[in-house]
Design a protein around this motif. Structure first.
Motif, PDB file in Angstrom:
ATOM      1  N   ALA A 258       0.802  -1.137  -0.095  1.00 58.29           N
ATOM      2  CA  ALA A 258       0.084  -0.123  -0.079  1.00 58.29           C
ATOM      3  C   ALA A 258       0.856   1.164  -0.043  1.00 58.29           C
ATOM      4  N   CYS A 259       1.762   1.403   0.967  1.00 58.37           N
ATOM      5  CA  CYS A 259       2.733   2.526   0.850  1.00 58.37           C
ATOM      6  C   CYS A 259       4.048   2.307   1.189  1.00 58.37           C
ATOM      7  N   SER A 260       4.632   1.119   1.158  1.00 57.98           N
ATOM      8  CA  SER A 260       5.786   0.673   1.600  1.00 57.98           C
ATOM      9  C   SER A 260       6.212   0.664   2.827  1.00 57.98           C
ATOM     10  N   HIS A 261       6.373   2.086   3.533  1.00 54.25           N
ATOM     11  CA  HIS A 261       6.744   2.442   4.951  1.00 54.25           C
ATOM     12  C   HIS A 261       6.463   3.870   5.208  1.00 54.25           C
ATOM     13  N   ILE A 262       6.708   4.362   6.187  1.00 50.46           N
ATOM     14  CA  ILE A 262       6.345   5.671   6.698  1.00 50.46           C
ATOM     15  C   ILE A 262       7.789   6.059   6.178  1.00 50.46           C
ATOM     16  N   PRO A 263       7.993   7.577   5.785  1.00 48.95           N
ATOM     17  CA  PRO A 263       9.333   8.083   5.367  1.00 48.95           C
ATOM     18  C   PRO A 263      10.469   7.782   6.287  1.00 48.95           C
ATOM     19  N   SER A 264      11.624   7.389   5.480  1.00 49.19           N
ATOM     20  CA  SER A 264      12.538   6.915   6.395  1.00 49.19           C
ATOM     21  C   SER A 264      13.169   7.535   7.364  1.00 49.19           C
ATOM     22  N   PHE A 265      13.272   8.955   7.013  1.00 50.45           N
ATOM     23  CA  PHE A 265      13.789   9.926   7.976  1.00 50.45           C
ATOM     24  C   PHE A 265      12.896  10.288   9.322  1.00 50.45           C
ATOM     25  N   LEU A 266      11.732   9.791   9.083  1.00 51.07           N
ATOM     26  CA  LEU A 266      10.843  10.134  10.227  1.00 51.07           C
ATOM     27  C   LEU A 266      10.742   9.147  11.206  1.00 51.07           C
ATOM     28  N   MET A 267      11.383   8.193  10.696  1.00 49.05           N
ATOM     29  CA  MET A 267      11.866   6.729  11.945  1.00 49.05           C
ATOM     30  C   MET A 267      12.649   7.329  12.887  1.00 49.05           C
ATOM     31  N   ASP A 268      13.716   8.144  12.358  1.00 48.48           N
ATOM     32  CA  ASP A 268      14.477   8.584  13.400  1.00 48.48           C
ATOM     33  C   ASP A 268      13.964   9.684  14.235  1.00 48.48           C
ATOM     34  N   ALA A 269      12.838  10.228  13.962  1.00 46.92           N
ATOM     35  CA  ALA A 269      12.123  11.464  14.534  1.00 46.92           C
ATOM     36  C   ALA A 269      11.208  10.665  15.672  1.00 46.92           C
ATOM     37  N   ALA A 270      10.685   9.745  15.167  1.00 43.81           N
ATOM     38  CA  ALA A 270       9.738   8.946  16.102  1.00 43.81           C
ATOM     39  C   ALA A 270      10.737   8.198  17.210  1.00 43.81           C
ATOM     40  N   LEU A 271      11.863   7.846  16.954  1.00 38.27           N
ATOM     41  CA  LEU A 271      12.863   7.095  17.822  1.00 38.27           C
ATOM     42  C   LEU A 271      13.084   8.432  18.868  1.00 38.27           C
ATOM     43  N   ALA A 272      13.437   9.525  18.250  1.00 32.34           N
ATOM     44  CA  ALA A 272      13.775  10.775  19.092  1.00 32.34           C
ATOM     45  C   ALA A 272      12.761  11.059  20.295  1.00 32.34           C
ATOM     46  N   ALA A 273      11.452  10.696  19.778  1.00 34.51           N
ATOM     47  CA  ALA A 273      10.417  11.370  20.791  1.00 34.51           C
ATOM     48  C   ALA A 273      10.440  10.018  22.031  1.00 34.51           C
ATOM     49  N   LEU A 274      10.967   8.933  21.933  1.00 37.07           N
ATOM     50  CA  LEU A 274      10.895   7.971  22.841  1.00 37.07           C
ATOM     51  C   LEU A 274      11.921   8.065  23.828  1.00 37.07           C
ATOM     52  N   GLU A 275      12.962   8.893  23.589  1.00 38.89           N
ATOM     53  CA  GLU A 275      14.054   9.161  24.228  1.00 38.89           C
ATOM     54  C   GLU A 275      13.436   9.756  25.845  1.00 38.89           C
ATOM     55  N   PRO A 276      13.973   9.293  26.881  1.00 39.35           N
ATOM     56  CA  PRO A 276      13.623   9.673  28.526  1.00 39.35           C
ATOM     57  C   PRO A 276      13.613  11.027  28.310  1.00 39.35           C
ATOM     58  N   LYS A 277      14.182  12.062  27.941  1.00 38.81           N
ATOM     59  CA  LYS A 277      14.216  13.429  28.038  1.00 38.81           C
ATOM     60  C   LYS A 277      12.949  13.991  27.531  1.00 38.81           C
ATOM     61  N   ILE A 278      12.212  13.268  26.489  1.00 40.93           N
ATOM     62  CA  ILE A 278      11.173  14.039  26.026  1.00 40.93           C
ATOM     63  C   ILE A 278       9.759  13.725  27.222  1.00 40.93           C
ATOM     64  N   ASP A 279      10.067  12.829  28.010  1.00 38.88           N
ATOM     65  CA  ASP A 279       9.055  12.630  29.179  1.00 38.88           C
ATOM     66  C   ASP A 279       8.700  14.025  29.999  1.00 38.88           C
TER      67      ASP A 279
END
Ligand SMILES: Cc1ncc(COP(=O)(O)O)c(C=O)c1O
Length: 381
Positions: A258-279
């Motif tokens: 359907a779409c292959s995947h979400i944009p590759s560079f947004l995966m790194d942004a999604a990871l950054a959101a899971l960093e403890p400092k974002i809490d």
């Protein structure tokens, strides 16, 4: 002239007509998105990733690192037995929901929605020729009516959709209710979609509970969540789905084609959101919502003719307007033209007549000014 598919001809518009950007002097209480900017370190992570050349095709389900971190988080926070292999990162939770209906249901199957339900469930079902069955929640607190759900089940019922914390009502189901909803799904051998996109925005004394964390839950529950609401990332379009391996394998094929995947560079942004400092940022958002929720509760309480069950989660108040004598569309239309406040008429949703939805994600001054306008308008008529 060649026709479009019949099922798309009369699809309901949902709440779209009331989401149109109003003139500048109108207070907008309609949009279901956090009134904050995305934390800067997440933005930087996306830019750095682009600069580092993450612009090519990649793993369809999402990068291994992102799927692994997401699985760990679901496990640590909510005891959901997610693994790297049964996670797919999708273009928003909305797409994850569509995939789930596509993979788990056949045309003609009945899908139970707890009414009033977020309108995209109904519309997605119709797009796939599924039959949405709206079962009203209790009107005093918007919690599920378990007996009504049991009575609505037929041999065609395939799935039950729950959403706690809830859009549009703000209800957060108790652990006992979640357990009983899962029991119903087990007894009748149903799939259970648990839309947990607002899980972190919970103002009750009981914690968010996922049915996937309960015994016998993971094998029939498809958990949907995403980055939009917790991290103020609505426009990024990053969602997540996790479920039993049969479902996830089929969904892997679906997303790949359907779409292959979400944009590759947004995966790194999604990871950054899971960093403890974002809490820290998320904690700050939550403090603001708690203040805004109190302003809304006090404000509604002070306006004659309006009342509202306590909003328990997400950032919505569902206000009872029946004492004004207006139906919800008249109320919302007049509120827009006469008081210059935009809100969603509950009557646009099955089971929502008599109420309007207010999003208190806007800033405090906007909330106070809007309440003032509504109070003045209602007292003048
Ligand atoms: C209950 C519910 N589920 C899912 C979504 C979709 O979220 P996303 O932005 O990740 O597509 C929304 C967005 O408003 C929502 O309110």
């Amino acid at each position: 002239m060649v026709d479009i598919a019949e099922r798309f001809v009369d699809l309901p518009a949902g709440i779209k007509p009331f989401l149109a950007a109003p003139p500048a002097d109108v207070i907008r209480w309609t949009v279901g998105e956090p009134g904050f900017d995305t934390p800067q370190s997440i933005v930087e992570a996306a830019i750095e990733s682009l600069r580092a050349g993450n612009t090519k095709y990649t793993r369809s389900e999402g990068s291994l690192e992102l799927c692994e971190k997401s699985a760990n988080r679901l496990h640590q926070r909510y005891k959901i037995p997610a693994t790297t292999e049964n996670i797919i990162i999708t273009p928003g939770a909305k797409q994850a929901l569509l995939y789930t209906f596509m993979v788990c249901c056949e045309p003609g199957d009945e899908v139970i929605l707890l009414a009033p339900a977020w309108p995209s469930y109904d519309i997605q079902c119709r797009m796939l020729e599924l039959n949405p069955i709206h079962v009203p929640v209790n009107k005093n607190n918007f919690h599920p009516n378990l007996e009504a759900i049991k009575s609505a089940i037929t041999e065609k019922t395939k799935m039950l959709v729950i959403n706690s914390p809830n859009n549009p009502t703000g209800a957060v189901y108790t652990p006992e209710e979640i357990t009983k909803l899962l029991d119903i799904a087990k007894k009748h051998d149903l799939w259970l979609i648990s839309d947990e996109i607002y899980a972190r925005l919970n103002w009750t004394e009981w914690d968010h509970l996922s049915p996937a964390s309960l015994e016998g839950g993971a094998e029939r529950t498809i958990v949907i969540t995403g980055w939009s609401k917790s991290f103020a990332m609505t426009g990024w379009r990053i969602g997540l789905v996790s479920g039993p391996s049969t479902v996830m394998q089929a969904m892997g094929k679906l997303q790949a084609n359907a779409c292959s995947h979400i944009p590759s560079f947004l995966m790194d942004a999604a990871l950054a959101a899971l960093e403890p400092k974002i809490d820290d940022a998320v904690a700050e958002f939550k403090r603001s919502y708690i203040t805004r929720r109190q302003i809304l509760m006090d404000g509604i309480d002070a306006i004659e003719g309006l009342s509202m069950p306590e909003p328990e989660g997400a950032f919505y108040g569902f206000v009872d307007i029946t004492k004004t004598g207006m139906d919800s569309t008249t109320f919302a239309t007049k509120a827009l033209t006469d008081a210059k406040v935009q809100m969603i008429p509950g009557g646009l949703l099955d089971g929502g007549e008599g109420f309007v939805r207010i999003s208190y994600a806007c800033d405090e001054n906007t909330l106070i000014e809007g309440l003032d306008r509504i109070a003045k308008w209602l007292s003048s008529i």
